[in-house]
Design an enzyme around this catalytic site. Structure first.
Site, PDB file in Angstrom:
ATOM      1  N   LEU A 249     -36.526   9.583  30.472  1.00 38.79           N
ATOM      2  CA  LEU A 249     -36.961  10.527  29.453  1.00 38.79           C
ATOM      3  C   LEU A 249     -35.944  10.504  28.315  1.00 38.79           C
ATOM      4  O   LEU A 249     -34.884  11.126  28.389  1.00 38.79           O
ATOM      5  CB  LEU A 249     -37.091  11.932  30.042  1.00 38.79           C
ATOM      6  CG  LEU A 249     -38.026  12.087  31.252  1.00 38.79           C
ATOM      7  CD1 LEU A 249     -38.212  13.563  31.579  1.00 38.79           C
ATOM      8  CD2 LEU A 249     -39.366  11.418  31.015  1.00 38.79           C
ATOM      9  N   ASP A 250     -36.295   9.797  27.259  1.00 37.61           N
ATOM     10  CA  ASP A 250     -35.380   9.573  26.149  1.00 37.61           C
ATOM     11  C   ASP A 250     -35.193  10.841  25.323  1.00 37.61           C
ATOM     12  O   ASP A 250     -36.171  11.491  24.933  1.00 37.61           O
ATOM     13  CB  ASP A 250     -35.922   8.445  25.267  1.00 37.61           C
ATOM     14  CG  ASP A 250     -35.075   8.212  24.033  1.00 37.61           C
ATOM     15  OD1 ASP A 250     -33.916   7.825  24.192  1.00 37.61           O
ATOM     16  OD2 ASP A 250     -35.588   8.458  22.918  1.00 37.61           O
ATOM     17  N   ALA A 251     -33.922  11.188  25.053  1.00 37.12           N
ATOM     18  CA  ALA A 251     -33.578  12.292  24.143  1.00 37.12           C
ATOM     19  C   ALA A 251     -34.300  13.578  24.481  1.00 37.12           C
ATOM     20  O   ALA A 251     -34.625  14.380  23.607  1.00 37.12           O
ATOM     21  CB  ALA A 251     -33.860  11.883  22.696  1.00 37.12           C
ATOM     22  N   VAL A 252     -34.543  13.807  25.757  1.00 41.08           N
ATOM     23  CA  VAL A 252     -35.385  14.934  26.165  1.00 41.08           C
ATOM     24  C   VAL A 252     -34.744  16.285  25.867  1.00 41.08           C
ATOM     25  O   VAL A 252     -35.441  17.300  25.713  1.00 41.08           O
ATOM     26  CB  VAL A 252     -35.755  14.811  27.665  1.00 41.08           C
ATOM     27  CG1 VAL A 252     -34.529  15.015  28.551  1.00 41.08           C
ATOM     28  CG2 VAL A 252     -36.879  15.764  28.039  1.00 41.08           C
TER      29      VAL A 252
ATOM     30  N   LEU B 169     -39.840   6.709  28.306  1.00 39.94           N
ATOM     31  CA  LEU B 169     -40.840   7.598  27.737  1.00 39.94           C
ATOM     32  C   LEU B 169     -40.148   8.243  26.531  1.00 39.94           C
ATOM     33  O   LEU B 169     -39.326   9.151  26.685  1.00 39.94           O
ATOM     34  CB  LEU B 169     -41.278   8.660  28.743  1.00 39.94           C
ATOM     35  CG  LEU B 169     -42.414   9.564  28.279  1.00 39.94           C
ATOM     36  CD1 LEU B 169     -43.712   8.775  28.149  1.00 39.94           C
ATOM     37  CD2 LEU B 169     -42.595  10.737  29.232  1.00 39.94           C
TER      38      LEU B 169
END
Length: 584
Positions: A241-244, A143
Site C-alpha cells: 500500500l503505497d503512501a497510505v 497499490l
C-alpha cells in the site's frame, strides 16, 4: 441446558465486519449498501474463505527481490520476459518472492503516477507476462492508493465535470489554514484546475502530476477494491500500500495517520484475507518509527510494515563505526505478534529516508551522515516544513557507493562493509527485501539521473542482460563478488529455523563496535548468536560474554569455524560477521 446457536454463514460475518469498518469511515452513510457493493466487487458473495487468526504466512525461506519491470533489458523480448528469465536463472530455489514496482502506464515518478491501474505498460509486457512470473515467484505489487496521474481518465473527467471522476479528487479552499499539513515534498500542496466554468484547487501530496484521490467518496473505495480484485486474479499475493499514511485528509490536522486511514487499512485487510487467506498486506509509511509501528494495529491492519528506520541507522553505524543508536533502536522494537512481521530492507528504488531517523539520530549526526553520503556522490531530496523552510527528506545514492568508506573518507573496506550490512539484515527478525541493484553491486548512475532530471534516478540503473551476466560471471568483477557472497549468506539463512521472521530476538551488549543479537527458533532447539564488527578495526569478543552453553557444540555458519573452549575469545576482522549456532 446448554444453548445451541446456529453458526452464521461466513458471508454474513464478513458483511458485518465491513459494516463496522464503514461506520468509522463513513458515519453518516448507509454502511450496509456500501458493504454489499464491496462484497460483490471482491466476489465474496460467491467465494468467501476463512483466514486463520495469527497465522504466520512466512518462514525463514521467504525473501523478496525488489525491482522495476524494466531493470533487465534484452534485444529479443519485452523487459518483463527478460526479468523473468534473469530471476529464474539466478534466484530459483534462493529467493522466492519478487516485488515488481509499478508496471502500469504512467506519466511521471517512474511509475507512481498511474495513468491506468488495470493495464500493464505495453513497453514492458502484458498481463500474461505478469501471470507467468507469479507462477514461479510470490508476486508483490503496488497499490498506488493515495493518488493517480493527472492523465488518468478519472482526472480528465474531473476537469470536464463528467463521471466517473467528477467527484473522485480531494479539493480544498486555498484560504484554509494548511500550515500543519505534513509534506514529503517542497512543491506547492494545491493545484488550481479550471473546467471552463469554475476553478478548483486539488490536493497534491507528492506533486502536481499526482492528484490525491478523495476517499470521502465511497465510490473511490469501491473503485480501489475493484482494482485489488483484478490484481488477485492476475497472481498478486503481496499488496504494497503505497503512501497510505496520507490517505485521509481533515482540515486543521497534519493529514497523516488519521484514524480513518487506519480503518481503511483494516477494511482492506478484511476484504483481501477473505478472498485469499494467503495474501499479505505491507504498508509503505516512510514516517517516524513510532508512527510506522501503528500500522500493525492489533494484528488487524498490515501483515508487514517496512522497517524504515533500519537503512539510515545501519548506514550510520557502518560509516561511524559506532552502533549505539542501532542497538538502542533494536531494543525498543516490540516483537511482532504472530501473523505479523517486519519487512526489512536497506536499499530501495527511492533512497535512504531520514524521517524514520528523527528522534533516533541527533541533528548533528544526521548532518554528518548527509555530508558523508554527498562525499560519496549521493544527492539529497528535501521536504517542506510548516514554517516555510526545508529539511533533508532522503539521501539518494546506491547502497554500494554509500558504503565505500567512513566519515573519514573512502577506504579499502567497501565490499566487506557492504556484505556486513546485508548479513545484518538477513539475520534480523522479519522478512528480508533485497533491491536488485544491491544484489549485483550496481553503482551510482549519474547519466540516468541527469537524463531524468531527478535525484532518485541515481539508483535506478537499467542493465542489459548480456552485459550483467558477463559481469556476474567474471570473478574479478565486484559485481561477481557481491552476488556470490550474498548468495552464500542467503543459502545459509534458508536452512536456519532461528532465522524465522517471528523467532525470538534479543539484543546483546558487546561494546559500540560489535552489533550483536541472539535469535532462537520457535521450537527453542536452535540458537544463533549474530556478531557483526561494524568498524574498520579488528574486534575481540570473549565467548563467555555471549553465554554459549558448554554442553552444546558451536560453530560459525559462515566460515565453518568451530568453537570448543567456551573460555576463549574470537577476533572479528573489520566488518566480519559470525553466525554462531548450536544446530546445523
Amino acid at each position: 441446558m446448554s444453548q445451541v446457536t446456529e453458526e452464521l454463514p461466513i458471508q454474513k460475518v464478513v458483511r458485518q465486519k465491513l459494516c463496522d469498518h464503514l461506520a468509522v469511515i463513513y458515519p453518516d452513510r448507509d454502511g450496509g449498501d456500501i458493504a454489499d457493493r464491496l462484497m460483490q466487487v471482491m466476489r465474496l458473495d460467491e467465494d468467501c474463505q476463512t483466514p486463520l487468526a495469527h497465522k504466520n504466512l512466512w518462514d525463514q525461506t521467504d525473501m523478496v527481490v525488489i525491482t522495476y519491470a524494466h531493470t533487465i533489458l534484452s534485444a529479443d523480448q519485452h523487459p518483463l520476459k527478460s526479468l523473468h528469465r534473469f530471476l529464474k536463472t539466478h534466484f530459483t530455489m534462493l529467493i522466492n518472492s519478487v516485488h515488481i514496482l509499478p508496471f502500469f502506464p504512467y506519466s511521471s515518478d517512474d511509475g507512481f503516477a498511474v495513468v491506468d491501474y488495470k493495464q500493464v505498460n505495453a513497453s514492458v509486457g502484458d498481463w500474461n507476462d505478469v501471470l507467468r512470473i507469479s507462477t514461479d515467484f510470490h508476486l508483490m505489487a503496488d497499490l498506488v492508493i493515495n493518488h493517480c496521474s493527472s492523465e488518468h481518465q478519472w482526472f480528465v473527467n474531473f476537469q470536464d465535470g463528467k463521471s466517473p471522476g467528477s467527484d473522485y479528487f480531494f479539493t480544498v479552499d486555498p484560504n484554509e489554514n494548511l500550515s500543519g499539513v505534513v509534506r514529503p515534498r517542497t512543491t506547492p500542496l494545491l493545484r488550481a484546475v479550471s473546467n471552463g466554468e469554475a476553478t478548483k484547487c486539488v490536493w497534491c501530496t507528492f506533486g502536481h502530476d499526482q492528484i490525491d484521490l478523495n476517499f470521502r467518496n465511497p465510490q473511490v473505495l469501491v473503485e480501489m477494491v475493484d482494482i485489488i480484485r483484478l490484481y488477485l486474479d492476475m497472481g498478486v499475493r503481496i499488496f504494497r500500500l503505497d503512501a497510505v499514511a496520507f490517505l485521509w485528509k481533515r482540515i486543521g490536522t497534519s493529514c497523516i495517520n488519521l484514524e480513518e486511514t487506519h480503518e481503511i487499512v483494516r477494511l482492506l485487510r478484511t476484504l483481501i484475507e477473505h478472498a485469499n487467506p494467503n495474501a499479505v498486506i505491507i504498508t509503505e509509511t516512510n514516517i517516524p518509527n513510532r508512527e510506522n509501528l501503528s500500522y500493525f494495529g492489533n494484528a488487524n491492519e498490515a501483515h508487514c510494515i517496512y522497517n524504515f528506520s533500519l537503512p539510515p541507522l545501519l548506514v550510520n553505524s557502518l560509516i561511524s563505526g559506532d552502533c549505539r543508536h542501532l542497538k538502542n533502536w533494536l531494543m525498543s522494537m516490540p516483537p511482532a505478534q504472530n501473523g505479523t512481521t517486519y519487512f526489512n530492507f536497506i536499499a530501495s528504488h527511492d533512497g535512504i529516508g531520514l524521517r524514520p531517523a528523527e528522534g533516533l539520530l541527533s541533528d548533528e549526526e544526521q548532518q554528518a551522515l548527509v555530508q558523508t553520503m554527498e562525499n560519496f556522490g549521493g544527492r539529497i531530496s528535501w521536504r517542506a516544513l510548516d514554517d516555510g523552510n526545508k529539511k533533508p527528506y532522503e539521501i539518494n545514492i546506491s547502497l554500494f557507493d554509500a558504503l565505500k568508506g567512513t566519515t573519514a573518507g573512502e577506504d579499502s573496506w567497501q565490499l566487506q562493509r557492504f556484505i556486513c550490512a546485508h548479513a545484518i539484515m538477513l539475520a534480523l527478525e522479519g522478512i528480508p527485501g533485497f533491491y536488485l541493484h544491491s544484489l549485483v553491486g550496481t553503482t551510482n548512475d549519474y547519466q540516468r539521473m541527469e537524463e531524468h532530471g531527478h535525484n532518485r534516478a541515481i539508483n535506478r540503473h537499467q542493465w542489459h542482460e548480456a552485459e550483467l551476466n558477463k559481469k556476474l560471471a567474471d570473478p574479478q568483477s565486484h559485481h561477481h563478488q557481491v552476488f556470490y557472497q550474498l548468495r552464500h549468506l542467503i543459502q545459509i539463512r534458508r536452512d536456519q529455523p532461528a532465522f524465522h521472521p517471528n523467532a525470538t530476538q534479543f539484543t546483546l551488549h558487546l561494546g559500540d563496535q560489535i552489533f550483536a543479537f541472539w535469535r532462537q527458533s520457535i521450537d527453542r532447539r536452535q540458537s544463533i548468536f549474530c556478531l557483526n564488527n561494524i568498524s574498520d578495526e579488528p574486534q575481540t569478543v570473549l565467548l563467555s560474554s555471549i553465554n554459549l552453553i558448554g554442553t552444546d557444540k558451536w560453530k560459525d555458519l559462515i566460515s565453518d569455524q568451530y568453537f570448543e573452549d567456551m573460555m576463549s575469545s574470537v577476533t572479528l576482522a573489520p566488518y566480519q560477521t559470525l553466525w554462531i549456532t548450536n544446530r546445523w
